[in-house]
Design a protein around this motif. Structure first.
Motif, PDB file in Angstrom:
ATOM      1  N   GLY A 183       0.756  -1.204   0.027  1.00 15.02           N
ATOM      2  CA  GLY A 183       0.216   0.091  -0.113  1.00 15.02           C
ATOM      3  C   GLY A 183       0.781   1.237   0.185  1.00 15.02           C
ATOM      4  N   THR A 184       0.196   2.409   0.027  1.00 16.90           N
ATOM      5  CA  THR A 184       0.707   3.726  -0.113  1.00 16.90           C
ATOM      6  C   THR A 184      -0.189   4.735   0.921  1.00 16.90           C
ATOM      7  N   PRO A 185       0.407   5.095   2.127  1.00 20.74           N
ATOM      8  CA  PRO A 185       1.641   4.745   2.457  1.00 20.74           C
ATOM      9  C   PRO A 185       1.806   3.141   2.963  1.00 20.74           C
ATOM     10  N   PRO A 186       3.163   2.797   2.806  1.00 17.88           N
ATOM     11  CA  PRO A 186       3.190   1.348   3.006  1.00 17.88           C
ATOM     12  C   PRO A 186       3.322   0.807   4.470  1.00 17.88           C
ATOM     13  N   ILE A 187       2.529  -0.443   4.448  1.00 15.61           N
ATOM     14  CA  ILE A 187       2.222  -1.262   5.959  1.00 15.61           C
ATOM     15  C   ILE A 187       3.102  -2.344   5.813  1.00 15.61           C
ATOM     16  N   ASP A 188       3.888  -2.753   6.590  1.00 16.59           N
ATOM     17  CA  ASP A 188       4.768  -3.811   6.992  1.00 16.59           C
ATOM     18  C   ASP A 188       3.856  -5.126   6.939  1.00 16.59           C
ATOM     19  N   ILE A 189       4.065  -6.417   6.211  1.00 11.31           N
ATOM     20  CA  ILE A 189       3.181  -7.317   6.179  1.00 11.31           C
ATOM     21  C   ILE A 189       4.134  -8.550   6.448  1.00 11.31           C
ATOM     22  N   HIS A 190       3.934  -9.439   7.315  1.00 18.75           N
ATOM     23  CA  HIS A 190       4.768 -10.784   7.646  1.00 18.75           C
ATOM     24  C   HIS A 190       4.006 -11.781   7.261  1.00 18.75           C
ATOM     25  N   ALA A 191       4.276 -12.372   6.104  1.00 17.36           N
ATOM     26  CA  ALA A 191       3.543 -13.530   5.623  1.00 17.36           C
ATOM     27  C   ALA A 191       4.095 -14.914   5.599  1.00 17.36           C
ATOM     28  N   ILE A 192       3.485 -15.799   5.631  1.00 17.11           N
ATOM     29  CA  ILE A 192       4.166 -17.286   5.654  1.00 17.11           C
ATOM     30  C   ILE A 192       4.261 -17.625   4.227  1.00 17.11           C
ATOM     31  N   THR A 193       5.441 -18.268   3.702  1.00 14.73           N
ATOM     32  CA  THR A 193       5.416 -18.468   2.452  1.00 14.73           C
ATOM     33  C   THR A 193       4.997 -19.811   2.399  1.00 14.73           C
ATOM     34  N   ASP A 194       4.232 -20.027   1.253  1.00 14.74           N
ATOM     35  CA  ASP A 194       3.640 -21.451   0.936  1.00 14.74           C
ATOM     36  C   ASP A 194       3.773 -21.954  -0.219  1.00 14.74           C
ATOM     37  N   SER A 195       4.321 -22.808  -0.978  1.00 16.24           N
ATOM     38  CA  SER A 195       4.488 -23.378  -2.175  1.00 16.24           C
ATOM     39  C   SER A 195       3.461 -24.131  -2.324  1.00 16.24           C
ATOM     40  N   GLU A 207      -9.317  -4.369   7.090  1.00 15.13           N
ATOM     41  CA  GLU A 207     -10.247  -3.819   7.524  1.00 15.13           C
ATOM     42  C   GLU A 207     -11.129  -3.591   6.461  1.00 15.13           C
ATOM     43  N   PRO A 208     -12.539  -3.574   6.546  1.00 15.13           N
ATOM     44  CA  PRO A 208     -13.158  -3.642   8.064  1.00 15.13           C
ATOM     45  C   PRO A 208     -13.358  -4.976   8.162  1.00 15.13           C
ATOM     46  N   CYS A 209     -13.138  -5.724   9.380  1.00 17.68           N
ATOM     47  CA  CYS A 209     -12.812  -7.096   9.647  1.00 17.68           C
ATOM     48  C   CYS A 209     -14.342  -7.672   9.955  1.00 17.68           C
ATOM     49  N   ASN A 210     -14.684  -8.436   9.312  1.00 19.34           N
ATOM     50  CA  ASN A 210     -15.771  -9.186   9.814  1.00 19.34           C
ATOM     51  C   ASN A 210     -15.633 -10.313  11.069  1.00 19.34           C
ATOM     52  N   THR A 250      -3.407  -9.931  15.863  1.00 21.17           N
ATOM     53  CA  THR A 250      -2.011  -9.599  15.364  1.00 21.17           C
ATOM     54  C   THR A 250      -1.624  -8.387  16.087  1.00 21.17           C
ATOM     55  N   LYS A 251      -0.175  -8.621  16.577  1.00 21.03           N
ATOM     56  CA  LYS A 251       0.266  -7.520  17.063  1.00 21.03           C
ATOM     57  C   LYS A 251       0.440  -6.262  16.202  1.00 21.03           C
ATOM     58  N   PHE A 252       0.569  -6.764  14.686  1.00 15.88           N
ATOM     59  CA  PHE A 252       0.987  -5.937  13.587  1.00 15.88           C
ATOM     60  C   PHE A 252       0.206  -5.236  13.082  1.00 15.88           C
ATOM     61  N   GLY A 253      -1.309  -5.284  13.591  1.00 18.20           N
ATOM     62  CA  GLY A 253      -2.428  -4.713  12.997  1.00 18.20           C
ATOM     63  C   GLY A 253      -3.163  -5.233  11.637  1.00 18.20           C
ATOM     64  N   VAL A 254      -3.908  -4.552  11.055  1.00 15.19           N
ATOM     65  CA  VAL A 254      -4.590  -5.195  10.047  1.00 15.19           C
ATOM     66  C   VAL A 254      -4.618  -4.068   8.792  1.00 15.19           C
ATOM     67  N   PHE A 255      -4.231  -4.715   7.649  1.00 15.17           N
ATOM     68  CA  PHE A 255      -4.259  -3.782   6.350  1.00 15.17           C
ATOM     69  C   PHE A 255      -5.465  -3.149   6.195  1.00 15.17           C
ATOM     70  N   ASP A 256      -5.595  -1.577   5.985  1.00 20.52           N
ATOM     71  CA  ASP A 256      -6.859  -1.040   5.786  1.00 20.52           C
ATOM     72  C   ASP A 256      -6.569  -0.400   4.300  1.00 20.52           C
ATOM     73  N   PRO A 257      -7.359  -1.029   3.246  1.00 25.56           N
ATOM     74  CA  PRO A 257      -7.210  -0.672   1.857  1.00 25.56           C
ATOM     75  C   PRO A 257      -7.730   0.802   1.746  1.00 25.56           C
ATOM     76  N   ARG A 258      -8.679   1.336   2.667  1.00 23.77           N
ATOM     77  CA  ARG A 258      -9.257   2.409   2.443  1.00 23.77           C
ATOM     78  C   ARG A 258      -8.169   3.664   2.832  1.00 23.77           C
ATOM     79  N   GLY A 279      -5.515 -11.144  -2.104  1.00 27.79           N
ATOM     80  CA  GLY A 279      -6.798 -11.329  -1.350  1.00 27.79           C
ATOM     81  C   GLY A 279      -6.774 -10.443  -0.215  1.00 27.79           C
ATOM     82  N   CYS A 280      -7.723  -9.726  -0.149  1.00 29.79           N
ATOM     83  CA  CYS A 280      -7.942  -8.957   1.179  1.00 29.79           C
ATOM     84  C   CYS A 280      -9.051  -9.225   2.209  1.00 29.79           C
ATOM     85  N   GLY A 281      -8.592 -10.246   3.145  1.00 30.09           N
ATOM     86  CA  GLY A 281      -9.592 -10.892   3.816  1.00 30.09           C
ATOM     87  C   GLY A 281     -10.210 -10.391   4.885  1.00 30.09           C
TER      88      GLY A 281
END
Length: 442
Positions: A93-105, A115-118, A123-131, A208-210
Motif C-alpha cells: 500500500g501507499t503509505p506502506p504497511i509492513d506485512i509478515h506472511a508465511i511462504t507457501d509453495s 479492515e473492515p474485519c468481519n 495480530t500485534k502488527f495490526g490489519v491492512f486497511d485498503p481505505r 486477497g483482502c481477507g
C-alpha cells in the motif's frame, strides 16, 4: 455467494476443494516493476518463524501442514512444529504497511487480513486497511482477474454479477489445517527489500483482502500467506513477465537462527556441476515429481514393489511440510533394509502420530548411502539428512510412513540443497549446496 466445499477426512487421507483447475498456463498480469537488479530478478530473505530475527514470538504450536485443499492432495494428519514455517517480509500500500506472511509453495493466493474485519484473528502488527491506501484498486466480479479464481468463481457469484456488475470479486480459500480466508480480490503495490539492500517495487499485484479469516493454529501474529504455487494468482506467476520468467529457487539453511534466501526470475537458475534436473508433473498448483525408488547402499528399492505401473505424480515437493513421507509399502521396506544394515537395537516409534524408525543410541550413527532416484535418471543424496536426534535417547528417521500411494519431499530434506523451480520449462533442479555460503555470496 460461493461456499467453501471440502470432503470429509477418511483415515489419513484426502480432503478436496477445486481451484484454478482450468488454468495450466500463467496469466500475464498488468503489474509493473521497479527492480534495481541489472539481471531483472531479485532475491529476498526468508526467516524461520522461531528465529531471533523473526518478528513472531518463540512459540511452539503443533499443527498440521499449511496447504491449500486441492484435488489429489495428500493430507497428513501429523502434528508439526511451526518453526519450520518461513516468513517473507514485504510492505503493502501507499503509505506502506509492513506485512509478515508465511511462504507457501502449496497454494497460490497472496492474501492478508483487511479492515473492515468481519472476523479476524488477533495480530500485534495490526490489519491492512485498503481505505487508507492511495494505490489500492478494487476488482469487480466482471473483471477477467476475478475469473482467475477458477471454480471458486461460482454460479451464485455469476448470477449476482449479472444483475450487479460492480459487485466485488469475492474469493474463498480453505487450507488443510483448517485455516481459511474470505474477502475481496484487489490490486495493490507491494515493495520489499532485497538481499542486496535495494528496494523492489511491484505494482498492481492481485491479492486477497481477507475480511473473514481463521488461522486455526495462529500464534496471534501471522498476517497472511504469500502463495508460491503454479497457478495464475501466485506471486511467482504474477511477477514473471518482469523478472525474466516463471522461475524461482531457494537455499534453506539448517540453523533456525540464520536467514535463508529465495531467488526470483533471472539469477534464480540452478546451474553448473552436480545439478540433477527432473520434470514436473503437470498440475495447476502443486509441485509433483515422479520418483522411481530409493537406494540404500547397493540395494535399490522400487517405489512400487508389486510391479504396478509407476504413478507419475508420486512425490510432492513442499518445504512447508517438514517430515518427508513415504507410502507404507515403501516405508516398511526401507525400515527392513536399515534394520539389517545397522547393528543397533531399533524400534518403530510414533513421531507426531506417524510411524518412523528409531535407533536406541545417544551417539550419532552412520547410515549406508541413501539416495532418492527420479524417473528417467538422476538422484539426490539423502544420507546426511535422514536422521534426527530424539529427546528419549534415540536417533530417528525423518521419514514417516503413511497409507497412501504417494509422498512428500518435505522441508527437512531440502536444507543445504539449492532447489530451483522453472515453470516455463516445467522442471525442478536440485544441487547439493552449502546454503550459508551460497546465500552469503548470491
Amino acid at each position: 455467494m460461493a461456499t467453501i466445499c471440502s470432503l470429509p477426512r477418511i483415515s489419513h487421507t484426502i480432503v478436496v476443494i477445486t481451484l484454478f483447475f482450468f488454468h495450466l498456463g500463467y496469466y500475464i498480469v498488468t503489474a509493473t516493476t521497479n527492480i534495481h537488479n541489472i539481471k531483472g530478478g531479485f532475491s529476498a530473505h526468508l526467516i524461520h518463524k522461531n528465529s531471533p530475527k523473526s518478528p513472531l514470538p518463540k512459540q511452539r504450536n503443533n499443527k498440521v501442514s499449511r496447504r491449500l485443499i486441492g484435488p489429489d492432495v495428500l493430507e497428513a494428519p501429523m502434528k508439526l512444529d511451526t518453526n519450520f514455517e518461513r516468513i517473507m517480509k514485504f510492505s503493502m500500500g501507499t503509505p506502506p504497511i509492513d506485512i509478515h506472511a508465511i511462504t507457501d509453495s502449496g497454494s497460490d493466493l497472496v492474501w492478508t487480513q483487511c479492515e473492515p474485519c468481519n472476523a479476524c484473528y488477533k495480530t500485534k502488527f495490526g490489519v491492512f486497511d485498503p481505505r487508507n491506501s492511495s494505490t489500492y484498486k478494487n476488482i469487480t466480479c466482471r473483471s477477467g482477474d476475478c475469473r482467475l479464481l477458477g471454480e471458486s468463481y461460482t454460479s451464485s457469484l455469476a448470477r449476482v454479477c449479472k444483475k450487479e456488475p460492480s459487485t466485488n470479486c469475492v474469493y474463498m480459500y480453505s487450507y488443510a489445517d483448517g485455516t481459511y480466508t474470505v474477502g475481496n480480490l484487489g490490486r495493490e503495490t507491494i515493495s520489499l527489500k532485497s538481499t542486496t539492500g535495494n528496494i523492489v517495487i511491484l505494482k498492481d499485484i492481485i491479492f486477497g483482502c481477507g475480511t473473514t479469516n481463521n488461522d486455526t493454529f495462529s500464534t496471534g501474529n501471522e498476517m497472511g500467506v504469500i502463495g508460491l504455487g503454479r497457478g495464475p494468482l501466485s506471486f511467482v506467476s504474477q511477477i514473471a513477465p518482469y523478472v525474466g520468467g516463471r522461475r524461482f529457487s531457494h537455499c534453506l539453511v539448517q540453523d533456525p537462527n540464520l536467514e535463508s534466501n529465495i531467488y526470483f526470475g533471472n539469477g534464480s537458475e540452478v546451474l553448473d556441476e552436480g545439478v540433477v534436473t527432473t520434470p514436473l508433473v503437470d498440475h495447476t498448483t502443486f509441485y509433483y515429481v515422479t520418483v522411481s525408488g530409493i537406494s540404500i547402499g547397493n540395494d535399490f528399492l522400487p517405489f512400487n514393489s508389486n510391479g504396478t505401473l509407476l504413478k507419475k505424480d508420486n512425490m510432492l515437493i513442499d518445504s512447508g511440510t517438514p517430515f518427508p513421507r513415504l507410502p507404507k509399502d515403501l516405508f516398511d521396506r526401507v525400515v527392513t533394509k536399515l534394520q539389517k544394515a545397522v547393528p543397533l537395537k531399533s524400534v518403530v516409534n510414533k513421531i507426531y502420530g506417524l510411524d518412523t524408525l528409531c535407533f536406541i543410541t545417544t551417539t550419532p550413527l552412520e547410515l549406508p548411502r541413501i539416495a532418492l532416484h527420479f524417473e528417467g535418471g538422476g538422484e539426490v543424496l539423502l544420507s546426511n539428512k535422514v536422521l534426527t536426534a530424539h529427546e528419549n535417547g534415540m536417533y530417528c528417521l525423518v521419514f514417516v510412513g503413511g497409507t497412501d500411494d504417494f509422498g512428500y519431499f518435505g522441508g527437512m530434506l531440502q536444507t543445504d540443497l539449492l532447489i530451483g523451480f522453472d515453470l516455463d520449462k516445467n522442471v525442478v533442479s536440485f544441487k547439493p549446496t552449502d546454503c550459508i555460503d551460497y546465500n552469503k555470496n548470491n
